[in-house]
Design a protein around this motif. Sequence first.
Motif, PDB file in Angstrom:
ATOM      1  N   TYR A   5       0.748  -1.149  -0.316  1.00 48.42           N
ATOM      2  CA  TYR A   5       0.234   0.000   0.128  1.00 48.42           C
ATOM      3  C   TYR A   5       0.785   1.175  -0.185  1.00 48.42           C
ATOM      4  CZ  TYR A   5      -4.525  -1.613   0.820  1.00 48.42           C
ATOM      5  OH  TYR A   5      -6.050  -2.668   0.462  1.00 48.42           O
ATOM      6  N   GLY A   6       2.079   1.316   0.940  1.00 45.59           N
ATOM      7  CA  GLY A   6       2.633   2.248   0.916  1.00 45.59           C
ATOM      8  C   GLY A   6       3.310   2.619  -0.470  1.00 45.59           C
ATOM      9  N   TRP A   7       4.107   1.066  -1.231  1.00 49.58           N
ATOM     10  CA  TRP A   7       4.434   1.625  -2.732  1.00 49.58           C
ATOM     11  C   TRP A   7       3.811   2.399  -3.781  1.00 49.58           C
ATOM     12  CZ3 TRP A   7       8.632   2.416  -5.383  1.00 49.58           C
ATOM     13  CH2 TRP A   7       8.597   1.918  -6.593  1.00 49.58           C
ATOM     14  N   VAL A   8       2.531   1.644  -3.376  1.00 46.92           N
ATOM     15  CA  VAL A   8       0.781   2.404  -4.619  1.00 46.92           C
ATOM     16  C   VAL A   8       1.474   4.349  -4.444  1.00 46.92           C
ATOM     17  CG1 VAL A   8      -1.077   2.423  -5.505  1.00 46.92           C
ATOM     18  CG2 VAL A   8       0.444  -0.192  -4.984  1.00 46.92           C
ATOM     19  N   LEU A   9       1.093   3.609  -3.187  1.00 48.21           N
ATOM     20  CA  LEU A   9       0.779   6.026  -2.470  1.00 48.21           C
ATOM     21  C   LEU A   9       1.960   5.837  -2.395  1.00 48.21           C
ATOM     22  CD1 LEU A   9      -0.875   7.571  -1.297  1.00 48.21           C
ATOM     23  CD2 LEU A   9       0.329   6.860   0.839  1.00 48.21           C
ATOM     24  N   VAL A  10       3.081   5.587  -2.658  1.00 48.14           N
ATOM     25  CA  VAL A  10       4.211   6.773  -3.282  1.00 48.14           C
ATOM     26  C   VAL A  10       4.157   7.005  -4.772  1.00 48.14           C
ATOM     27  CG1 VAL A  10       6.371   6.492  -4.247  1.00 48.14           C
ATOM     28  CG2 VAL A  10       6.289   5.866  -1.522  1.00 48.14           C
ATOM     29  N   LEU A  11       3.637   5.298  -5.753  1.00 46.56           N
ATOM     30  CA  LEU A  11       3.504   5.574  -6.913  1.00 46.56           C
ATOM     31  C   LEU A  11       2.729   6.715  -7.364  1.00 46.56           C
ATOM     32  CD1 LEU A  11       4.426   2.388  -8.219  1.00 46.56           C
ATOM     33  CD2 LEU A  11       5.679   4.071  -8.793  1.00 46.56           C
ATOM     34  N   LEU A  12       1.390   6.502  -6.819  1.00 45.50           N
ATOM     35  CA  LEU A  12       0.362   7.613  -6.799  1.00 45.50           C
ATOM     36  C   LEU A  12       0.940   9.460  -6.743  1.00 45.50           C
ATOM     37  CD1 LEU A  12      -2.932   6.077  -5.314  1.00 45.50           C
ATOM     38  CD2 LEU A  12      -2.150   6.862  -7.900  1.00 45.50           C
ATOM     39  N   VAL A  13       1.472   9.888  -5.773  1.00 45.68           N
ATOM     40  CA  VAL A  13       2.141  10.862  -5.231  1.00 45.68           C
ATOM     41  C   VAL A  13       2.554  11.529  -6.450  1.00 45.68           C
ATOM     42  CG1 VAL A  13       3.348  11.677  -3.437  1.00 45.68           C
ATOM     43  CG2 VAL A  13       1.541  10.201  -3.237  1.00 45.68           C
ATOM     44  N   ALA A  14       3.992  10.853  -6.220  1.00 48.18           N
ATOM     45  CA  ALA A  14       4.662  11.880  -7.889  1.00 48.18           C
ATOM     46  C   ALA A  14       3.982  11.291  -9.230  1.00 48.18           C
ATOM     47  CB  ALA A  14       5.748  10.075  -8.230  1.00 48.18           C
ATOM     48  N   LEU A  15       2.682  10.335  -9.371  1.00 43.33           N
ATOM     49  CA  LEU A  15       2.464  10.436 -11.151  1.00 43.33           C
ATOM     50  C   LEU A  15       1.296  11.551 -11.285  1.00 43.33           C
ATOM     51  CD1 LEU A  15       1.923   9.074 -14.042  1.00 43.33           C
ATOM     52  CD2 LEU A  15       0.502   7.842 -13.078  1.00 43.33           C
ATOM     53  N   GLU A  16       0.890  11.795  -9.792  1.00 40.94           N
ATOM     54  CA  GLU A  16      -0.266  13.027  -9.615  1.00 40.94           C
ATOM     55  C   GLU A  16       0.857  13.796  -9.652  1.00 40.94           C
ATOM     56  OE1 GLU A  16      -3.503  13.619  -9.711  1.00 40.94           O
ATOM     57  OE2 GLU A  16      -4.690  11.479  -8.861  1.00 40.94           O
ATOM     58  N   GLY A  17       1.606  13.838  -8.683  1.00 44.81           N
ATOM     59  CA  GLY A  17       2.961  15.369  -8.939  1.00 44.81           C
ATOM     60  C   GLY A  17       2.913  16.029 -10.428  1.00 44.81           C
ATOM     61  N   LEU A  18       3.398  14.892 -11.028  1.00 48.82           N
ATOM     62  CA  LEU A  18       3.600  15.280 -12.617  1.00 48.82           C
ATOM     63  C   LEU A  18       2.152  15.013 -13.601  1.00 48.82           C
ATOM     64  CD1 LEU A  18       6.136  12.354 -13.291  1.00 48.82           C
ATOM     65  CD2 LEU A  18       6.880  14.402 -13.070  1.00 48.82           C
ATOM     66  N   LEU A  19       0.844  14.840 -13.574  1.00 50.70           N
ATOM     67  CA  LEU A  19       0.259  15.355 -14.256  1.00 50.70           C
ATOM     68  C   LEU A  19      -0.655  16.658 -13.176  1.00 50.70           C
ATOM     69  CD1 LEU A  19      -1.490  11.078 -14.270  1.00 50.70           C
ATOM     70  CD2 LEU A  19      -0.575  13.020 -16.287  1.00 50.70           C
ATOM     71  N   ALA A  20      -0.716  16.850 -11.932  1.00 46.72           N
ATOM     72  CA  ALA A  20      -1.399  17.874 -11.554  1.00 46.72           C
ATOM     73  C   ALA A  20      -0.515  18.676 -12.389  1.00 46.72           C
ATOM     74  CB  ALA A  20      -0.870  17.858 -10.340  1.00 46.72           C
ATOM     75  N   ALA A  21       0.608  18.852 -12.165  1.00 42.64           N
ATOM     76  CA  ALA A  21       1.823  20.442 -12.790  1.00 42.64           C
ATOM     77  C   ALA A  21       1.049  20.495 -14.795  1.00 42.64           C
ATOM     78  CB  ALA A  21       2.872  19.709 -12.359  1.00 42.64           C
ATOM     79  N   ASP A  22       1.142  19.452 -15.135  1.00 34.11           N
ATOM     80  CA  ASP A  22       0.576  19.607 -16.016  1.00 34.11           C
ATOM     81  C   ASP A  22      -0.996  20.075 -16.209  1.00 34.11           C
ATOM     82  OD1 ASP A  22       1.487  19.146 -19.524  1.00 34.11           O
ATOM     83  OD2 ASP A  22      -0.515  18.092 -18.960  1.00 34.11           O
ATOM     84  N   ASN A  23      -1.378  19.850 -15.597  1.00 36.72           N
ATOM     85  CA  ASN A  23      -3.192  20.187 -15.618  1.00 36.72           C
ATOM     86  C   ASN A  23      -2.710  21.591 -14.999  1.00 36.72           C
ATOM     87  OD1 ASN A  23      -3.533  17.451 -16.433  1.00 36.72           O
ATOM     88  ND2 ASN A  23      -4.333  16.806 -14.075  1.00 36.72           N
ATOM     89  N   ALA A  24      -2.386  21.498 -14.488  1.00 40.01           N
ATOM     90  CA  ALA A  24      -2.111  22.985 -13.507  1.00 40.01           C
ATOM     91  C   ALA A  24      -1.709  23.993 -14.708  1.00 40.01           C
ATOM     92  CB  ALA A  24      -1.287  23.167 -12.077  1.00 40.01           C
ATOM     93  N   LEU A  25      -0.377  23.958 -15.752  1.00 37.62           N
ATOM     94  CA  LEU A  25      -0.009  24.783 -16.963  1.00 37.62           C
ATOM     95  C   LEU A  25      -1.498  24.808 -17.396  1.00 37.62           C
ATOM     96  CD1 LEU A  25       2.911  25.734 -17.633  1.00 37.62           C
ATOM     97  CD2 LEU A  25       3.583  23.508 -18.840  1.00 37.62           C
ATOM     98  N   VAL A  26      -2.599  23.931 -18.266  1.00 36.64           N
ATOM     99  CA  VAL A  26      -2.529  23.705 -19.103  1.00 36.64           C
ATOM    100  C   VAL A  26      -3.896  24.785 -18.403  1.00 36.64           C
ATOM    101  CG1 VAL A  26      -5.126  22.562 -19.857  1.00 36.64           C
ATOM    102  CG2 VAL A  26      -3.049  21.422 -20.149  1.00 36.64           C
ATOM    103  N   LEU A  27      -3.828  24.703 -17.509  1.00 35.97           N
ATOM    104  CA  LEU A  27      -5.629  25.306 -16.289  1.00 35.97           C
ATOM    105  C   LEU A  27      -4.718  27.288 -16.291  1.00 35.97           C
ATOM    106  CD1 LEU A  27      -6.696  24.474 -13.629  1.00 35.97           C
ATOM    107  CD2 LEU A  27      -7.673  23.962 -15.344  1.00 35.97           C
ATOM    108  N   ALA A  28      -3.529  27.462 -16.310  1.00 40.67           N
ATOM    109  CA  ALA A  28      -2.687  28.434 -16.780  1.00 40.67           C
ATOM    110  C   ALA A  28      -3.159  29.530 -17.444  1.00 40.67           C
ATOM    111  CB  ALA A  28      -1.534  28.494 -16.054  1.00 40.67           C
ATOM    112  N   ILE A  29      -2.650  28.915 -18.838  1.00 38.76           N
ATOM    113  CA  ILE A  29      -2.762  29.349 -20.168  1.00 38.76           C
ATOM    114  C   ILE A  29      -4.016  29.807 -20.173  1.00 38.76           C
ATOM    115  CG2 ILE A  29      -2.643  28.513 -22.514  1.00 38.76           C
ATOM    116  CD1 ILE A  29      -0.234  26.603 -21.764  1.00 38.76           C
TER     117      ILE A  29
END
Length: 256
Positions: A5-29
Amino acid sequence: MLFEYGWVLVLLVALEGLLAADNALVLAIMVKHLPEKERKKALFYGLAGAFVFRFASLFIISFLVDVWQVQAIGALYLLFIAINHILRKTILKKKDVDHVEKEKKKAGFWGTVIKVELADIAFAIDSILAAVALAMTLPNTNLPQIGGMDGGKFLVIFAGGLIGLIIMRFAANLFVKLLNAKPGLEIAAFAIVGWVGVKLAVLTLGHPDIGVISYEFAHSKEWKLTFYTVLIGIAAAGWFLNKEEAEKREKTENAS
């Protein structure tokens, strides 16, 4: 179980972080043509919508997660957005960006808010489908079910999504800087989304009602090990893919 569960949570946070950054960039545009006060309002509505749509998506999907047709649609959708995004970021990059810029400048405040909310729905579906596919093969816990899903799986997906929203609100700039320094990470993030789509496809093919591959293989340690090995390989490739380009950029900046 805690390690898984800890490993999947770490992966989710890393993936969510990258996707959230991309999403934030789209919203900013999307909102950058608005006056500052309206821009902040539109982004606030966007963040509120992101929370509502992600939670609603998770709750709805939790009831449908074991339906093979839903798994199949989810797998195809994740593969589609991964391939589409990678193509847009490579082959169609300049043409697509120019088109988006022209379109966004035409929208007024409420038109922009509507577009932001529609983007939030798409981001929520992407995020939750990827998270569900990662968490589906986790062992069940003794926690009561939430929606139609084991409580432990629901909570780890919800925690990953919530952390993604926090990153989107407070740390998006740091991730955007990271993506600028390591542009390969954005393509790697969507390649991982595509690979998660493959995982969901394997689960679909191993569903008892389909039986194209065995249920045991779809949930086996060997397949999990293969999946995570390839996933780490994609992430490593994304990190080192643009190393030379980043070094050239750094030398140019230092020289100037």
